[in-house]
Write an enzyme that holds these catalytic residues in place. Sequence first.
Site, PDB file in Angstrom:
ATOM      1  N   ALA A  61       1.129  -1.455  -0.092  1.00 37.77           N
ATOM      2  CA  ALA A  61      -0.134  -0.204   0.108  1.00 37.77           C
ATOM      3  C   ALA A  61       0.983   0.945  -0.102  1.00 37.77           C
ATOM      4  O   ALA A  61       1.751   1.187   0.760  1.00 37.77           O
ATOM      5  CB  ALA A  61      -0.658  -0.047   1.166  1.00 37.77           C
TER       6      ALA A  61
ATOM      7  N   GLU B 276      -5.671  -4.945  -8.879  1.00 39.20           N
ATOM      8  CA  GLU B 276      -5.064  -5.089  -7.122  1.00 39.20           C
ATOM      9  C   GLU B 276      -7.175  -4.682  -7.085  1.00 39.20           C
ATOM     10  O   GLU B 276      -6.551  -6.093  -5.960  1.00 39.20           O
ATOM     11  CB  GLU B 276      -4.569  -4.372  -6.842  1.00 39.20           C
ATOM     12  CG  GLU B 276      -2.727  -4.565  -6.991  1.00 39.20           C
ATOM     13  CD  GLU B 276      -2.106  -3.274  -6.636  1.00 39.20           C
ATOM     14  OE1 GLU B 276      -0.541  -3.268  -6.411  1.00 39.20           O
ATOM     15  OE2 GLU B 276      -2.493  -2.009  -6.728  1.00 39.20           O
TER      16      GLU B 276
HETATM   17  C1  5RP Z   1       1.023  -0.942  -6.674  1.00 42.06           C
HETATM   18  C2  5RP Z   1       0.878  -0.567  -5.249  1.00 42.06           C
HETATM   19  C3  5RP Z   1       1.145  -1.247  -4.487  1.00 42.06           C
HETATM   20  O1  5RP Z   1       1.102  -1.960  -3.743  1.00 42.06           O
HETATM   21  C4  5RP Z   1       1.667   0.046  -3.557  1.00 42.06           C
HETATM   22  O2  5RP Z   1       2.511   1.471  -4.427  1.00 42.06           O
HETATM   23  C5  5RP Z   1       3.264   0.080  -2.759  1.00 42.06           C
HETATM   24  O3  5RP Z   1       4.642  -0.794  -3.689  1.00 42.06           O
HETATM   25  P1  5RP Z   1       5.578  -0.390  -3.169  1.00 42.06           P
HETATM   26  O4  5RP Z   1       5.406  -1.631  -1.571  1.00 42.06           O
HETATM   27  O5  5RP Z   1       6.993  -0.465  -3.207  1.00 42.06           O
HETATM   28  O6  5RP Z   1       6.427   0.916  -2.009  1.00 42.06           O
HETATM   29  O7  5RP Z   1      -0.267   0.110  -4.751  1.00 42.06           O
HETATM   30  O8  5RP Z   1       0.293  -0.111  -7.455  1.00 42.06           O
END
Ligand code: 5RP
Length: 234
Positions: A90, A110
């Site tokens: 997230a 997602e």
């Molecule tokens: C992708 C997402 C990811 O879960 C979110 O951006 C978190 O990414 P990260 O673990 O690289 O911080 O929503 O669409």
Amino acid sequence: MELTPAEALKRKAAERALDFVESGMVLGLGTGSTVAHFLDLLGMKLAAGALVDIVGVPTSVRTGRESRQAGITIIGLADRDRIDLTIDGADEVSPALDLVKGMGGALLREKMVAQASDRVVIIADASKIVDRLGTLSPLPVEVVDWGQGGHIRFLEAQGASVSMRMMEDGPPQKSDNGNLILDCRFADGIPDPAALDQELHNRAGVVETGLFLGMVHAVVVAGEDGIHVMERST
Ligand code: 5RP
């Protein structure tokens, strides 16, 4: 290879999330750098025979590739009616376990996978915890290319300053579904996420928003002070 402190926290959250996984499960596999650690660790458990008979539904082309590299069998969302458990990352987590997601560009798939899941567990480092959604991260909104200027004006009328997600070398970045992503910043965060989400969904051309409201069962948060599991109360 030595991990940076931030990557080490992500990996700890991912490792704790393995406790939710049981042999025989259909898993939804989120997208992002935190999920990449989870895929790596899950692959190791499968290779060691500590977990068996697992199949995963990836939420992006990237996650499909990373899953294959980790030795995880993948299937499509249409191949099963229900997913037992989804593990995803997230960009922001509120005290009510609502989320902003989509900075990795995979918000639509997602959300489709989360909606098909009996249980959704989010893994994050403590930097993602916010009091109010929209204060740390922009809100990604996936829109169809056609009429894009109108979508931007519509989002601005909702109080956002909008920037189109671009590739490093110039052109607009397209999602895995061939759509544009508009990143929406709100000066004081999002006062009423449910009302905004409804407003955005009412507009033809908006494909999906990065607001994940009431969908999450638990969040595994790794911080300097250890790992906490936040569980939804209802
Ligand atoms: C992708 C997402 C990811 O879960 C979110 O951006 C978190 O990414 P990260 O673990 O690289 O911080 O929503 O669409």
